[in-house]
Design a protein around this motif. Structure first.
Motif, PDB file in Angstrom:
ATOM      1  N   TYR A  56       6.724   2.444  -3.230  1.00 58.27           N
ATOM      2  CA  TYR A  56       5.367   1.915  -3.335  1.00 58.27           C
ATOM      3  C   TYR A  56       4.745   2.327  -4.664  1.00 58.27           C
ATOM      4  O   TYR A  56       5.122   3.335  -5.273  1.00 58.27           O
ATOM      5  N   GLN A  57       3.758   1.541  -5.100  1.00 64.04           N
ATOM      6  CA  GLN A  57       2.996   1.944  -6.274  1.00 64.04           C
ATOM      7  C   GLN A  57       1.874   2.876  -5.833  1.00 64.04           C
ATOM      8  O   GLN A  57       1.028   2.512  -5.017  1.00 64.04           O
ATOM      9  N   HIS A  58       1.861   4.077  -6.385  1.00 71.35           N
ATOM     10  CA  HIS A  58       0.861   5.074  -6.020  1.00 71.35           C
ATOM     11  C   HIS A  58      -0.109   5.392  -7.152  1.00 71.35           C
ATOM     12  O   HIS A  58      -1.159   5.988  -6.911  1.00 71.35           O
ATOM     13  N   VAL A  59       0.265   5.018  -8.377  1.00 70.22           N
ATOM     14  CA  VAL A  59      -0.535   5.361  -9.552  1.00 70.22           C
ATOM     15  C   VAL A  59      -0.734   4.101 -10.387  1.00 70.22           C
ATOM     16  O   VAL A  59       0.196   3.316 -10.581  1.00 70.22           O
ATOM     17  N   ASN A  60      -1.955   3.902 -10.878  1.00 68.68           N
ATOM     18  CA  ASN A  60      -2.250   2.723 -11.682  1.00 68.68           C
ATOM     19  C   ASN A  60      -1.474   2.732 -12.999  1.00 68.68           C
ATOM     20  O   ASN A  60      -1.225   3.792 -13.583  1.00 68.68           O
TER      21      ASN A  60
END
Length: 285
Positions: A171-175
């Motif tokens: 998953y994407q957790h950081v912009n």
């Protein structure tokens, strides 16, 4: 440790950005250590410019911290703070009535052409993906030879946190943020004069990874990408995250949160006045 490669562009709506920062208005200043440091370093760069502005715009003013600072530095100037988040604007108005505050989209600013001789923007541009459009609009509201001075974030920002989460799941957790060379290209495409960008790493120390994530949430800059994991993070996952992040621990025992701080400036041109406000608003609306 090698840095994480730049990932895809964020999938974040303007509505989610405005909502997140509106909710953070009351907690922002207590958690915004890096944001204040970045803005102070940006203000230091004013010494390189001969500037006596009469009309100043603080774009992405947030809680108005630097809007008020600009008002104090230039007491004879009219200072306006603009932000997408209504909650931030309401907070600003409660702190001071010496400045004007406007809730506005940076791509459709409600100001006349050639309104400002100085536009200041601290850590806002990274939330706007339509960079050529943004700089065209800023060139429009700037007076010819007016100064645009800003900070933004580069792709190496929070690479330790990105890499630690990547060890847990996909998953994407950081912009993600755009490379500074694309920022410079966007200023050129908007026909701004003498655009310059440079960068430096700024490291903030934390005792735990969860303290960093708490601060990101308290300033409204936590992950709000539509592709994020919408479920709750379990205590087991947080323990695993802390374990992964500990691989970056510094000699003083703290965990580093590295920000790629990008500085930029450019000057307004006559080209910015070629499209009037009402015509331009229709064009991008």
């Amino acid at each position: 440790m090698s840095k994480a490669p730049q990932a895809r562009i964020n999938q974040i709506s303007k509505e989610d950005i405005a909502r997140s920062f509106s909710r953070a208005a009351k907690t922002y200043d207590d958690a915004a250590f890096f944001q204040k440091l970045a803005g102070e370093r940006l203000l230091e760069r004013l010494q390189y410019f001969k500037l006596q502005p009469t009309n100043i715009l603080d774009l992405g003013c947030g809680t108005g911290y630097f809007t008020r600072e600009l008002s104090g530095r230039f007491p004879n100037a009219k200072v306006t703070g603009a932000d997408l988040a209504k909650g931030m604007i309401d907070f600003c108005r409660a702190q001071s009535n010496q400045e004007d505050y406007v809730c506005a989209d940076a791509l459709q600013l409600p100001f006349d052409t050639n309104s400002f001789d100085f536009v200041f923007s601290n850590l806002t541009i990274q939330w706007i993906e339509e960079l050529p459009q943004l700089f065209q609009e800023l060139n429009r509201v700037l007076k010819p030879e007016g100064l645009l001075l800003f900070t933004t974030l580069g792709p190496d920002t929070l690479y330790e946190l990105k890499q630690s989460w990547a060890a847990l799941n996909d998953y994407q957790h950081v912009n993600n943020f755009i490379d500074m060379h694309h920022v410079g290209d966007a200023m050129l495409s908007a026909r701004m004069s003498d655009p310059v960008v440079d960068n430096e790493p700024v490291v903030i120390g934390y005792n735990r990874a969860t303290e960093l994530m708490r601060d990101l949430k308290n300033i409204g800059a936590h992950n709000i990408d539509s592709s994020r994991n919408h479920g709750l993070t379990s205590p087991r996952q947080l323990r695993k995250l802390e374990q992964e992040y500990s691989k970056f621990r510094m000699d003083d025992g703290q965990l580093p949160a590295t920000y790629e701080l990008v500085y930029g400036h450019a000057f307004g041109t006559e080209a910015g006045a070629a499209v009037g406000y009402h015509d331009y608003a229709v064009e991008i609306g």
